[in-house]
Write an enzyme that holds these catalytic residues in place. Structure first.
Site, PDB file in Angstrom:
ATOM      1  N   HIS A   1       0.852  -1.202   0.000  1.00 25.85           N
ATOM      2  CA  HIS A   1       0.000   0.000   0.000  1.00 25.85           C
ATOM      3  C   HIS A   1       0.879   1.240   0.000  1.00 25.85           C
ATOM      4  O   HIS A   1       2.083   1.156   0.164  1.00 25.85           O
ATOM      5  CB  HIS A   1      -0.991  -0.014   1.161  1.00 25.85           C
TER       6      HIS A   1
ATOM      7  N   HIS B   1       1.426   3.939   1.850  1.00 24.49           N
ATOM      8  CA  HIS B   1       2.029   4.648   2.995  1.00 24.49           C
ATOM      9  C   HIS B   1       3.564   4.642   2.940  1.00 24.49           C
ATOM     10  O   HIS B   1       4.177   3.656   2.563  1.00 24.49           O
ATOM     11  CB  HIS B   1       1.552   4.039   4.321  1.00 24.49           C
TER      12      HIS B   1
ATOM     13  N   ASP C   1       5.944   4.446   5.045  1.00 22.71           N
ATOM     14  CA  ASP C   1       6.772   3.457   5.758  1.00 22.71           C
ATOM     15  C   ASP C   1       6.823   2.125   5.012  1.00 22.71           C
ATOM     16  O   ASP C   1       7.525   1.200   5.428  1.00 22.71           O
ATOM     17  CB  ASP C   1       6.305   3.278   7.219  1.00 22.71           C
ATOM     18  N   HIS C   2       6.084   2.027   3.899  1.00 25.64           N
ATOM     19  CA  HIS C   2       6.099   0.809   3.080  1.00 25.64           C
ATOM     20  C   HIS C   2       6.657   1.059   1.676  1.00 25.64           C
ATOM     21  O   HIS C   2       7.046   0.112   0.991  1.00 25.64           O
ATOM     22  CB  HIS C   2       4.682   0.215   2.977  1.00 25.64           C
TER      23      HIS C   2
ATOM     24  N   HIS D   1      -7.574  -0.330   5.036  1.00 26.73           N
ATOM     25  CA  HIS D   1      -6.492   0.489   5.609  1.00 26.73           C
ATOM     26  C   HIS D   1      -6.188   1.595   4.603  1.00 26.73           C
ATOM     27  O   HIS D   1      -6.108   2.768   4.950  1.00 26.73           O
ATOM     28  CB  HIS D   1      -5.281  -0.403   5.872  1.00 26.73           C
TER      29      HIS D   1
ATOM     30  N   ASP E   1      -0.381  -3.882   6.117  1.00 23.68           N
ATOM     31  CA  ASP E   1      -1.018  -3.331   7.317  1.00 23.68           C
ATOM     32  C   ASP E   1      -2.497  -3.699   7.407  1.00 23.68           C
ATOM     33  O   ASP E   1      -3.295  -2.928   7.953  1.00 23.68           O
ATOM     34  CB  ASP E   1      -0.878  -1.801   7.329  1.00 23.68           C
TER      35      ASP E   1
ATOM     36  N   HIS F   1       4.295  -4.906  10.341  1.00 20.04           N
ATOM     37  CA  HIS F   1       4.838  -4.295  11.571  1.00 20.04           C
ATOM     38  C   HIS F   1       4.978  -5.293  12.713  1.00 20.04           C
ATOM     39  O   HIS F   1       4.209  -6.258  12.805  1.00 20.04           O
ATOM     40  CB  HIS F   1       3.901  -3.176  12.074  1.00 20.04           C
TER      41      HIS F   1
HETATM   42 FE    FE Z   1       2.649   0.710   8.079  1.00 20.05          FE
HETATM   43 ZN    ZN Z   2       0.082   1.640   6.502  1.00 23.30          ZN
END
Ligand code: FE
Ligand code: ZN
Length: 258
Positions: free
Chosen positions: A54, A56, A58-59, A113, A132, A170
């Site tokens: 996805h 975001h 952090d990915h 999400h 996530d 995570h």
């Molecule tokens: Fe994340």
């Molecule tokens: Zn995320």
């Protein structure tokens, strides 16, 4: 070898999916390219693709740097993310397949999400990479969809074979289990898993992968039909019905505040 975990940022995981026969690999999500390229180089692998779950940061924060450093690398991600995945070269939809050497992965659309969140399922490795959406003993926050969307996405993942290994985005396990115990304290499998997870974390070890079977036994978000969970939620929310989406939404709301 097959799946190699590469820690990223504070509590993210990237995963190398390796076709042992050819030495070709893909990375599921990447925030910090240096750690990923190091893991690839140390093992003499050839990085062919990024599988983004996805949009975001952090990915996907490492996508552009990987595209610049690895000529010809393919960057897969959902078309449904509407162009928010950096350096995307190969947009995918639910039901598509991706190849890593001779390994074949299936794209599963699991929105909520984010609208275009996908998982990658490699049946031959019995491995699911679900970003996530499904966490060990938890699930992602519902940012772009509705509770019913997340319930449908989680049900889709829960319908995979019991022995499927769950590789999530995570390391949230210990906190998730602590919350789970507040709503289902009588679940013995949950208590055991919490003790195990605390020990693992004390030793700085990962708690991942889990399995679909284990999640069905311990993850409250897959257990909205548990009599104990329902009774505990109704004690504080007398108007609550037995509708599984309503139970899910209440659990999610409680977890958001936990
Ligand atoms: Fe994340
Ligand atoms: Zn995320």
């Amino acid at each position: 070898m097959s799946v190699i975990t590469v820690p990223q940022l504070t509590d993210n995981y990237a995963y190398l999916v390796v076709d042992d026969a050819s030495g070709k690999a893909a990375v599921v999500d990447c925030a910090e390219p240096a750690a990923v390229l190091d893991a690839v180089g140390k093992r003499g692998l050839k990085l062919e693709a990024v599988l983004s779950t996805h949009w975001h940061g952090d990915h996907t924060g490492g996508n552009s740097a990987l595209a610049a450093k690895v000529p010809g690398i393919k960057i897969y991600g959902a078309r449904a993310e509407g162009g928010r995945i950096p350096a995307l070269t190969d947009p995918v939809d639910d039901g598509d397949t991706v190849k890593v050497g001779n390994l074949v992965g299936r794209v599963l659309g699991i929105p909520a999400h984010t609208n275009g969140h996908v998982a990658y399922y490699f049946a031959s490795l019995k491995a699911l990479f679900c970003g996530d959406t499904l966490f060990v003993a938890g699930c992602g926050r519902v940012f772009e969809g509705r509770a019913a969307t997340m319930v449908a996405s989680l049900n889709k993942l829960a319908s995979l074979p019991d022995d499927t290994q769950v590789f999530c985005g995570h390391e949230y396990t210990e906190n998730n289990l602590r919350f789970a115990l507040t709503v289902e304290p009588g679940n013995d499998a949950l208590k055991k898993k919490y003790d195990w997870a605390r020990e693992r974390r004390r030793e700085k070890q990962s708690t991942i992968p889990s399995t679909i079977a284990e999640e069905k036994r311990t993850n409250p978000f897959l257990r909205t039909d548990s009599a104990e969970i329902r009774a505990n939620l109704k004690r504080v929310n007398p108007g609550l019905s037995d509708d599984s989406v309503e139970i899910f939404a209440k659990l999610r709301e409680m977890k958001d505040r936990f």
